[in-house]
Design a protein around this motif. Structure first.
Motif, mmCIF file in Angstrom:
data_model
loop_
_atom_site.group_PDB
_atom_site.id
_atom_site.type_symbol
_atom_site.label_atom_id
_atom_site.label_comp_id
_atom_site.label_asym_id
_atom_site.label_seq_id
_atom_site.Cartn_x
_atom_site.Cartn_y
_atom_site.Cartn_z
ATOM 1 N N VAL A 69 -0.477 151.661 30.574
ATOM 2 C CA VAL A 69 0.393 150.822 30.832
ATOM 3 C C VAL A 69 1.716 151.510 30.018
ATOM 4 C CG1 VAL A 69 1.365 148.514 30.811
ATOM 5 C CG2 VAL A 69 -0.807 148.863 31.531
ATOM 6 N N GLN A 70 1.616 151.627 29.009
ATOM 7 C CA GLN A 70 2.858 151.641 28.024
ATOM 8 C C GLN A 70 3.472 153.210 28.526
ATOM 9 O OE1 GLN A 70 2.490 151.160 23.762
ATOM 10 N NE2 GLN A 70 3.679 153.320 23.651
ATOM 11 N N ALA A 71 2.559 153.982 28.938
ATOM 12 C CA ALA A 71 3.108 155.509 29.228
ATOM 13 C C ALA A 71 3.693 155.257 30.653
ATOM 14 C CB ALA A 71 2.111 156.433 29.402
ATOM 15 N N GLU A 72 3.018 154.397 31.602
ATOM 16 C CA GLU A 72 3.695 154.408 33.045
ATOM 17 C C GLU A 72 4.924 153.342 32.898
ATOM 18 O OE1 GLU A 72 3.969 154.892 37.015
ATOM 19 O OE2 GLU A 72 2.550 155.886 35.552
ATOM 20 N N LEU A 73 5.133 152.602 32.186
ATOM 21 C CA LEU A 73 6.383 151.681 32.034
ATOM 22 C C LEU A 73 7.518 152.472 31.481
ATOM 23 C CD1 LEU A 73 5.033 148.325 31.234
ATOM 24 C CD2 LEU A 73 5.772 148.981 33.347
ATOM 25 N N SER A 74 7.200 153.256 30.437
ATOM 26 C CA SER A 74 8.209 154.165 29.628
ATOM 27 C C SER A 74 8.625 155.273 30.674
ATOM 28 C CB SER A 74 7.399 154.906 28.537
ATOM 29 O OG SER A 74 7.128 153.724 27.350
ATOM 30 N N SER A 75 7.717 155.689 31.686
ATOM 31 C CA SER A 75 8.125 156.696 32.448
ATOM 32 C C SER A 75 9.031 155.967 33.543
ATOM 33 C CB SER A 75 6.938 157.300 33.003
ATOM 34 O OG SER A 75 7.313 158.219 34.395
ATOM 35 N N LEU A 76 8.663 154.942 33.995
ATOM 36 C CA LEU A 76 9.619 154.213 35.163
ATOM 37 C C LEU A 76 10.913 153.655 34.459
ATOM 38 C CD1 LEU A 76 6.732 151.723 36.588
ATOM 39 C CD2 LEU A 76 7.860 153.904 37.816
ATOM 40 N N MET A 77 10.805 153.270 33.161
ATOM 41 C CA MET A 77 11.962 152.833 32.590
ATOM 42 C C MET A 77 12.845 153.874 32.020
ATOM 43 S SD MET A 77 11.969 149.508 32.944
ATOM 44 C CE MET A 77 11.188 149.771 34.512
ATOM 45 N N SER A 78 12.485 155.151 31.923
ATOM 46 C CA SER A 78 13.054 156.044 31.286
ATOM 47 C C SER A 78 13.504 156.137 29.887
ATOM 48 C CB SER A 78 14.287 156.725 32.134
ATOM 49 O OG SER A 78 13.843 156.813 33.648
ATOM 50 N N SER A 79 12.800 155.090 29.562
ATOM 51 C CA SER A 79 13.071 155.020 27.740
ATOM 52 C C SER A 79 11.861 154.194 27.268
ATOM 53 C CB SER A 79 14.347 153.828 27.741
ATOM 54 O OG SER A 79 13.891 152.516 28.223
ATOM 55 N N PRO A 80 11.608 154.252 26.006
ATOM 56 C CA PRO A 80 10.190 153.886 25.456
ATOM 57 C C PRO A 80 10.042 152.472 25.642
ATOM 58 C CG PRO A 80 11.419 155.037 23.653
ATOM 59 C CD PRO A 80 12.389 154.834 24.876
ATOM 60 N N VAL A 81 8.735 152.001 26.067
ATOM 61 C CA VAL A 81 8.393 150.396 26.149
ATOM 62 C C VAL A 81 7.340 150.361 25.388
ATOM 63 C CG1 VAL A 81 7.409 149.041 27.747
ATOM 64 C CG2 VAL A 81 9.226 150.399 28.566
ATOM 65 N N MET A 82 7.311 149.301 24.365
ATOM 66 C CA MET A 82 6.194 149.213 23.565
ATOM 67 C C MET A 82 5.100 148.187 24.099
ATOM 68 S SD MET A 82 7.009 151.488 21.246
ATOM 69 C CE MET A 82 5.599 151.282 20.363
ATOM 70 N N VAL A 83 3.919 148.577 23.882
ATOM 71 C CA VAL A 83 2.624 147.588 24.417
ATOM 72 C C VAL A 83 1.865 147.437 23.436
ATOM 73 C CG1 VAL A 83 0.846 147.510 25.953
ATOM 74 C CG2 VAL A 83 2.832 148.584 26.870
ATOM 75 N N ASP A 84 1.674 146.389 22.946
ATOM 76 C CA ASP A 84 0.878 145.881 21.815
ATOM 77 C C ASP A 84 -0.234 145.256 22.127
ATOM 78 O OD1 ASP A 84 0.046 145.359 19.038
ATOM 79 O OD2 ASP A 84 1.820 144.040 18.562
ATOM 80 N N CYS A 85 -1.573 145.661 21.859
ATOM 81 C CA CYS A 85 -2.825 145.090 22.236
ATOM 82 C C CYS A 85 -3.189 144.335 21.225
ATOM 83 C CB CYS A 85 -3.692 146.067 22.699
ATOM 84 S SG CYS A 85 -3.497 147.051 24.028
ATOM 85 N N ILE A 86 -3.471 142.908 21.580
ATOM 86 C CA ILE A 86 -3.848 141.924 20.609
ATOM 87 C C ILE A 86 -5.076 141.250 21.186
ATOM 88 C CG2 ILE A 86 -1.743 141.437 19.485
ATOM 89 C CD1 ILE A 86 -1.134 139.026 21.079
ATOM 90 N N ASP A 87 -5.878 140.849 20.392
ATOM 91 C CA ASP A 87 -7.208 140.049 20.546
ATOM 92 C C ASP A 87 -7.173 138.801 19.797
ATOM 93 O OD1 ASP A 87 -9.723 139.350 20.974
ATOM 94 O OD2 ASP A 87 -10.472 141.365 20.576
#
Length: 178
Positions: free
Chosen positions: A32-50
């Motif tokens: 998801v992070q890679a796909e969103l970063s690609s779509l946004m043309s900038s880094p998107v941080m995804v933090d998985c928590i439990d």
């Protein structure tokens, strides 16, 4: 990461099944992070928590900084129990009230609604996934600022009125996996 099937049909222990689901959730978070970063043309941080394993400080740090909290599916009862037990439910509610976006998928959408009673008629979730819990129809009730399955046009309009771009909303997303 909620138990979603009867572990008696597997030769793996409940703990091993849980570890495998958590590894899968982290893998999906990276995708998801890679796909969103690609779509946004900038880094998107995804933090998985439990909510089952992470302590209160970790949850507070991640949820408190998130522009968007995305909760995945699983067993609604397990998810809601551990969101309440860990304090994540209150943290997410506060974050949404402060302007954060909530996105729910399956069980994640159900806990955002007015009641988790939907999980009873859905018929897929076993309330015994969290046997120590006492069930009522509580939920986050965050549908006023959320994207959930079947969200109304007024909900979508409310998010548009916030005049934030997708990049701003997803810049520091938290991917909450139960």
């Amino acid at each position: 990461m909620a138990p979603s099937s009867d572990s008696s049909t597997s030769k793996r222990s409940a703990g091993e099944l849980r570890r495998r689901r958590w590894a899968d959730a982290r893998k999906k978070g990276r995708a998801v992070q890679a796909e969103l970063s690609s779509l946004m043309s900038s880094p998107v941080m995804v933090d998985c928590i439990d909510c089952v394993r992470d302590d209160a400080a970790r949850l507070q740090e991640s949820i408190g900084q998130a522009s968007c909290v995305w909760i995945t599916g699983g067993n609604t009862f397990f998810l809601w129990h551990h969101m309440q037990r860990s304090g994540a439910a209150a943290l997410i509610e506060q974050r949404v009230n402060d302007g954060g976006l909530f996105v729910g998928q399956s069980a994640g959408a159900i806990v955002a609604g007015e009641s988790i009673a939907t999980a009873y008629w859905k018929g897929w979730d076993d309330p015994q996934a969290a046997p120590e819990a006492v069930w009522n129809s509580e939920s986050l009730g965050t549908t006023h600022n959320s994207h959930v399955s079947g969200a109304s046009k007024s909900c979508a309009a409310a998010n548009v009125q916030r005049k934030q771009t997708m990049g701003e909303l997803l810049e520091n997303a938290s991917y909450l996996s139960m």
